[in-house]
Design an enzyme around this catalytic site. Structure first.
Site, PDB file in Angstrom:
ATOM      1  N   CYS A   2      26.041  67.970  66.258  1.00  0.00           N
ATOM      2  CA  CYS A   2      26.832  67.258  67.283  1.00  0.00           C
ATOM      3  C   CYS A   2      25.990  67.127  68.487  1.00  0.00           C
ATOM      4  O   CYS A   2      25.447  67.889  68.993  1.00  0.00           O
ATOM      5  CB  CYS A   2      28.011  67.755  67.646  1.00  0.00           C
ATOM      6  SG  CYS A   2      29.260  68.186  66.177  1.00  0.00           S
ATOM      7  N   ARG A  27      19.226  64.909  65.598  1.00  0.00           N
ATOM      8  CA  ARG A  27      19.871  66.121  65.137  1.00  0.00           C
ATOM      9  C   ARG A  27      20.877  65.844  63.863  1.00  0.00           C
ATOM     10  O   ARG A  27      21.244  66.784  63.369  1.00  0.00           O
ATOM     11  CB  ARG A  27      20.614  66.575  66.306  1.00  0.00           C
ATOM     12  CG  ARG A  27      19.675  66.797  67.330  1.00  0.00           C
ATOM     13  CD  ARG A  27      20.276  67.132  68.829  1.00  0.00           C
ATOM     14  NE  ARG A  27      21.067  68.265  68.623  1.00  0.00           N
ATOM     15  CZ  ARG A  27      20.899  69.296  69.587  1.00  0.00           C
ATOM     16  NH1 ARG A  27      19.979  69.296  70.274  1.00  0.00           N
ATOM     17  NH2 ARG A  27      21.626  70.311  69.368  1.00  0.00           N
ATOM     18  N   TRP A  74      29.110  65.671  63.915  1.00  0.00           N
ATOM     19  CA  TRP A  74      28.653  66.051  62.482  1.00  0.00           C
ATOM     20  C   TRP A  74      29.957  66.678  61.840  1.00  0.00           C
ATOM     21  O   TRP A  74      30.151  68.040  62.543  1.00  0.00           O
ATOM     22  CB  TRP A  74      27.624  67.015  62.555  1.00  0.00           C
ATOM     23  CG  TRP A  74      26.850  67.113  60.991  1.00  0.00           C
ATOM     24  CD1 TRP A  74      25.941  66.583  60.626  1.00  0.00           C
ATOM     25  CD2 TRP A  74      26.929  68.531  60.328  1.00  0.00           C
ATOM     26  NE1 TRP A  74      25.565  67.227  59.500  1.00  0.00           N
ATOM     27  CE2 TRP A  74      26.220  68.218  59.318  1.00  0.00           C
ATOM     28  CE3 TRP A  74      27.844  69.518  60.685  1.00  0.00           C
ATOM     29  CZ2 TRP A  74      26.085  69.183  58.478  1.00  0.00           C
ATOM     30  CZ3 TRP A  74      28.012  70.491  59.395  1.00  0.00           C
ATOM     31  CH2 TRP A  74      27.020  70.286  58.388  1.00  0.00           C
ATOM     32  N   ASN A  98      31.471  70.498  70.500  1.00  0.00           N
ATOM     33  CA  ASN A  98      30.550  71.059  69.666  1.00  0.00           C
ATOM     34  C   ASN A  98      31.075  71.987  69.231  1.00  0.00           C
ATOM     35  O   ASN A  98      31.156  73.015  70.105  1.00  0.00           O
ATOM     36  CB  ASN A  98      29.028  71.101  69.941  1.00  0.00           C
ATOM     37  CG  ASN A  98      28.329  69.629  70.416  1.00  0.00           C
ATOM     38  OD1 ASN A  98      28.800  68.381  70.014  1.00  0.00           O
ATOM     39  ND2 ASN A  98      27.215  69.645  70.700  1.00  0.00           N
ATOM     40  N   GLY A  99      30.837  72.534  67.955  1.00  0.00           N
ATOM     41  CA  GLY A  99      31.090  73.843  67.326  1.00  0.00           C
ATOM     42  C   GLY A  99      32.322  73.654  66.542  1.00  0.00           C
ATOM     43  O   GLY A  99      32.839  72.964  66.041  1.00  0.00           O
ATOM     44  N   GLU A 476       9.392  76.160  50.201  1.00  0.00           N
ATOM     45  CA  GLU A 476       9.279  75.234  51.394  1.00  0.00           C
ATOM     46  C   GLU A 476       8.844  73.855  51.116  1.00  0.00           C
ATOM     47  O   GLU A 476       9.679  72.827  51.441  1.00  0.00           O
ATOM     48  CB  GLU A 476       8.334  75.647  52.381  1.00  0.00           C
ATOM     49  CG  GLU A 476       8.004  74.891  53.665  1.00  0.00           C
ATOM     50  CD  GLU A 476       9.374  74.378  54.681  1.00  0.00           C
ATOM     51  OE1 GLU A 476      10.341  75.013  54.424  1.00  0.00           O
ATOM     52  OE2 GLU A 476       9.309  73.322  55.149  1.00  0.00           O
ATOM     53  N   LYS A 480      11.591  70.687  51.419  1.00  0.00           N
ATOM     54  CA  LYS A 480      11.108  69.564  52.044  1.00  0.00           C
ATOM     55  C   LYS A 480      11.388  68.065  51.363  1.00  0.00           C
ATOM     56  O   LYS A 480      11.925  67.205  51.903  1.00  0.00           O
ATOM     57  CB  LYS A 480       9.552  69.472  52.446  1.00  0.00           C
ATOM     58  CG  LYS A 480       8.942  68.863  53.764  1.00  0.00           C
ATOM     59  CD  LYS A 480       9.412  69.508  54.922  1.00  0.00           C
ATOM     60  CE  LYS A 480      10.436  70.762  55.129  1.00  0.00           C
ATOM     61  NZ  LYS A 480      10.987  70.926  56.135  1.00  0.00           N
ATOM     62  N   GLU A 483      15.168  67.777  51.053  1.00  0.00           N
ATOM     63  CA  GLU A 483      15.937  67.374  52.328  1.00  0.00           C
ATOM     64  C   GLU A 483      15.745  65.873  52.508  1.00  0.00           C
ATOM     65  O   GLU A 483      16.777  65.286  52.747  1.00  0.00           O
ATOM     66  CB  GLU A 483      15.222  67.922  53.545  1.00  0.00           C
ATOM     67  CG  GLU A 483      15.612  69.532  53.854  1.00  0.00           C
ATOM     68  CD  GLU A 483      14.899  69.902  54.867  1.00  0.00           C
ATOM     69  OE1 GLU A 483      15.451  70.578  55.871  1.00  0.00           O
ATOM     70  OE2 GLU A 483      13.541  69.957  55.090  1.00  0.00           O
ATOM     71  N   HIS A 499      11.784  83.104  33.226  1.00  0.00           N
ATOM     72  CA  HIS A 499      13.337  83.894  33.188  1.00  0.00           C
ATOM     73  C   HIS A 499      14.429  83.012  33.318  1.00  0.00           C
ATOM     74  O   HIS A 499      15.425  83.399  34.012  1.00  0.00           O
ATOM     75  CB  HIS A 499      13.370  85.074  34.219  1.00  0.00           C
ATOM     76  CG  HIS A 499      12.293  86.058  33.872  1.00  0.00           C
ATOM     77  ND1 HIS A 499      12.364  86.911  32.997  1.00  0.00           N
ATOM     78  CD2 HIS A 499      10.892  86.264  34.255  1.00  0.00           C
ATOM     79  CE1 HIS A 499      11.206  87.741  32.638  1.00  0.00           C
ATOM     80  NE2 HIS A 499      10.371  87.297  33.690  1.00  0.00           N
ATOM     81  N   LYS A 598      19.966  68.677  62.534  1.00  0.00           N
ATOM     82  CA  LYS A 598      18.539  69.400  63.023  1.00  0.00           C
ATOM     83  C   LYS A 598      18.856  70.841  63.778  1.00  0.00           C
ATOM     84  O   LYS A 598      17.965  71.671  63.801  1.00  0.00           O
ATOM     85  CB  LYS A 598      17.954  68.515  64.223  1.00  0.00           C
ATOM     86  CG  LYS A 598      16.375  69.102  64.803  1.00  0.00           C
ATOM     87  CD  LYS A 598      15.465  68.728  63.764  1.00  0.00           C
ATOM     88  CE  LYS A 598      14.099  69.295  64.436  1.00  0.00           C
ATOM     89  NZ  LYS A 598      13.308  69.502  63.292  1.00  0.00           N
TER      90      LYS A 598
HETATM   91  C1  G6P Z   1      18.555  72.789  59.827  1.00  0.00           C
HETATM   92  C2  G6P Z   1      17.246  71.950  59.902  1.00  0.00           C
HETATM   93  C3  G6P Z   1      15.979  72.815  59.224  1.00  0.00           C
HETATM   94  C4  G6P Z   1      15.627  74.154  59.883  1.00  0.00           C
HETATM   95  C5  G6P Z   1      17.171  74.753  60.048  1.00  0.00           C
HETATM   96  C6  G6P Z   1      16.970  75.937  60.979  1.00  0.00           C
HETATM   97  O1  G6P Z   1      18.862  73.306  58.580  1.00  0.00           O
HETATM   98  O2  G6P Z   1      17.528  70.925  59.096  1.00  0.00           O
HETATM   99  O3  G6P Z   1      14.849  71.701  59.291  1.00  0.00           O
HETATM  100  O4  G6P Z   1      14.700  74.671  59.493  1.00  0.00           O
HETATM  101  O5  G6P Z   1      17.958  74.020  60.510  1.00  0.00           O
HETATM  102  O6  G6P Z   1      16.487  75.620  62.169  1.00  0.00           O
HETATM  103  P1  G6P Z   1      16.013  76.448  63.473  1.00  0.00           P
HETATM  104  O7  G6P Z   1      16.032  75.179  64.612  1.00  0.00           O
HETATM  105  O8  G6P Z   1      16.664  77.539  63.838  1.00  0.00           O
HETATM  106  O9  G6P Z   1      14.476  76.512  63.277  1.00  0.00           O
END
Ligand code: G6P
Length: 603
Positions: A2, A27, A74, A98-99, A476, A480, A483, A499, A598
């Site tokens: 948010c 975000r 959000w 927010n929260g 990772e 990616k 996502e 396995h 974000k």
């Molecule tokens: C969210 C984002 C990710 C990020 C993660 C941790 O899930 O979409 O891209 O890696 O948060 O965020 P931070 O700001 O703590 O690195």
């Protein structure tokens, strides 16, 4: 997650609020709204979906107001609907939040019995109703805010507008909040992110938890007041000048922020090396000489957690120090054994991720020092850490983190070298320069990786495999891809494939095999197992390697020569490009992928 932006001043608040909300779009959010004080009325305009939907409504009404608050939501409590979008308002107040209010259900029940009605299914509206109740009981706005805030549990930030004045009020508990001031133009601002205020508010304040902020603009001046919950004046806030530049936030010639951020990596790597080896950062590293932790507890979320896995390998292999890595949402509840001599190492781009912050808090309660590897200076993680290692990535706007990962891992590596006392200026500077050069070369091959993406983007599923230091990169790479391309992708240790996941392999499944020079034969035998089951093989591996060329249906050749410890970061950039091109072919919203946020400020 948010986003909040509030404004009061002599101009139309709509412009800066919408501009601020647009900047926070990256975000992640699913609805947006604005409340404006227009001729003694609190007018709310809100709409589910993208900010453009709200902008359309605003263009239709063309409102003018000196005071307003805006929000991108959000969803946590209640579906994505216009009713559930913020602001929530009534005859007296409007609120954005927010929260999460953890005791919302109980409070709502009590308020309902007292005769109060609710228009939404959100927890946020409970704060509005509480505020109204205390105000109706004869309390001032400040006292009502204090009482309402004291009644709720959970981490939250609120911004409040009242019908009776042009003041902006805000308060928070473990959620990001910043108050801004522009003395020249007599404007007060409030936001969940200083980025929204760049170019608007040169002076910014970070209030601590439970401090009520009040932004007032009179004919001649702008004032920001801070109060404790008992309404005595508070000095629990930090002042900072907002030094970010608007240019740093533009997309430049790139089609997406994600692409721009991938391309920025070579220059940022060089800059980081110069900072920590030759310039001001050296002092922080020199302080680490000889430092040993009994055990490092590395804790983070998402991509930052993967960077943590890379750093664990560095700490163990370069430093021979014990390190464990946890996902923050697990660490905080699994009652970890934290001993005297241990150190909590928290990795985060935003420095505001709720679970990471809660894990840091846990370490603090147990009396063990907390270090951060963080991008946002002044973030909550940064402020609460005993030692900070900034990654200097600049603003990262693409929701899918790219440059932050590379710089987090590199910072961890430099920290390790410094502890070992083996940070050799010219040797390590050249080693890191080699990495940035190789990544630069890779940037030049983006079109080639696009061709590979074209061959595989319609396939059903993707299994990324790697061994040893490439295993975190497999995780990772898969993250990616899922996502931003919305396809099923998993990262596996290559040796673990048999396995279970090998049952998935058929001609519609792609194995993205990360084949480094280490354990090459063993990794290739795992690839053979997939090939034997008609899986499609994409190898990211050493160039000019006949065996690899022969086994691969598609091949991304890399020059591993001389990279050694840092090669995982190089391989990872190839996977960033691959995910980007697959997502582009699929036509997804690359910079703002659906459902993602974000800065995840809820647990
Ligand atoms: C969210 C984002 C990710 C990020 C993660 C941790 O899930 O979409 O891209 O890696 O948060 O965020 P931070 O700001 O703590 O690195």
């Amino acid at each position: 997650m948010c986003g909040i932006v509030g404004y009061t001043g002599p101009n139309n608040s709509v412009g800066p609020i919408i501009e601020g909300l647009s900047r926070l779009e990256y975000r992640g959010y699913d609805s947006a709204g604005i409340c404006l004080k227009v001729e003694n009325e609190l007018q709310i305009i809100k709409k589910e979906g993208k900010l453009d939907n709200l902008k359309e409504l605003i263009n239709l009404h063309k409102p003018f107001s000196h005071t307003g608050i805006g929000h991108t939501r959000w969803a946590t409590h209640g579906a994505v609907t216009t009713d559930n979008a913020h602001p929530h308002g009534n005859e007296i107040f409007a609120v954005v939040h927010n929260g999460i209010i953890e005791n919302a259900t109980t409070l709502k029940k009590d308020l309902f019995h007292e005769g109060y009605q609710f228009k939404s299914q959100t927890d946020s509206e409970v704060f509005l109703v509480l505020l109204t109740k205390f105000f109706n009981e004869g309390n001032s706005t400040l006292i009502s805010i204090s009482k309402a805030f004291s009644s709720i549990t959970g981490n939250s930030a609120f911004v409040i507008l009242e019908k009776a004045s042009d003041k902006l009020y805000a308060i928070k508990r473990s959620a990001p909040l910043v108050v801004g001031e522009n003395r020249e133009f007599r404007e007060a601002y409030v936001s969940s992110d200083p980025f929204a205020l760049v170019g608007f508010a040169p002076r910014i304040y970070f209030p601590e938890d439970g401090v009520i902020c009040e932004g007032i603009v009179t004919g001649s001046e702008v004032t920001v007041n801070f109060y404790e919950l008992d309404l005595t004046h508070s000095n629990r806030y930090k002042f900072q000048s907002n030094s970010m530049s608007v240019d740093a936030t533009s997309k430049g010639p790139y089609e997406h922020y994600m692409l721009k951020e991938i391309y920025e990596q070579p220059a940022l790597i060089d800059k980081l090396a110069a900072y920590y080896i030759k310039n001001e950062g050296r002092k922080i590293l020199d302080e680490m000489k000889g430092f040993r932790a009994q055990e490092w507890h590395i804790t983070a979320c998402g991509t930052a957690w993967h960077a943590g896995l890379v750093i664990k390998n560095f700490l163990e292999q370069v430093n021979h120090q014990k390190a464990s890595v946890d996902i923050a949402s697990e660490f905080r509840y699994r009652h970890p054994i934290l001993n005297h001599g241990d150190v909590g190492l928290f990795i985060s781009q935003s420095g505001e991720t709720a679970d990471t912050l809660a894990s840091q808090e846990l370490c603090k309660e147990k009396g063990i020092p907390t270090f951060s590897i963080v991008n946002v200076e002044g973030s909550t993680l940064f402020r609460n850490a005993d030692k900070n290692f900034l990654i200097h990535a600049g603003v990262e706007i693409g929701v899918a983190s790219t440059k932050a990962f590379t710089l987090q891992a590199l910072t961890g590596y430099l920290m390790g070298l410094a502890m070992k006392g083996s940070l050799d200026d010219s040797l390590h500077y050249s080693e890191i320069k080699l990495l940035s050069n190789r990544i630069s070369d890779l940037c030049g091959q983006s079109d080639f990786i696009k061709d590979v993406a074209e061959q595989i983007y319609t396939k059903k599923g993707f299994i990324f495999t790697g061994r040893g230091k490439y295993f975190p990169i497999a995780l990772e790479g898969a993250l990616k891809l899922k996502e931003i391309a919305y396809v099923h992708a998993e990262g596996y240790a290559a040796g673990e494939l048999k396995h279970g996941p090998i049952a998935l392999i058929d001609e519609d499944i792609v194995n993205i095999a990360l084949v480094g020079p280490e354990l090459l034969e063993k990794t290739l035998s795992n690839v053979e197992e997939v090939k034997a089951r008609r899986g499609i093989i994409v190898v990211v591996g050493p160039k000019n390697h006949p065996e690899v060329e022969q086994i691969a249906d598609a091949y991304i050749p890399l020059d591993f020569n001389g990279l050694q410890n840092l090669s995982p970061l190089y391989v990872n950039v190839a996977l960033q490009f691959l995910a980007y091109h697959i997502a582009k072919l699929k036509g997804t919203d690359i910079d703002k992928p659906r459902n993602l946020a974000k800065s995840v400020t809820v647990e």
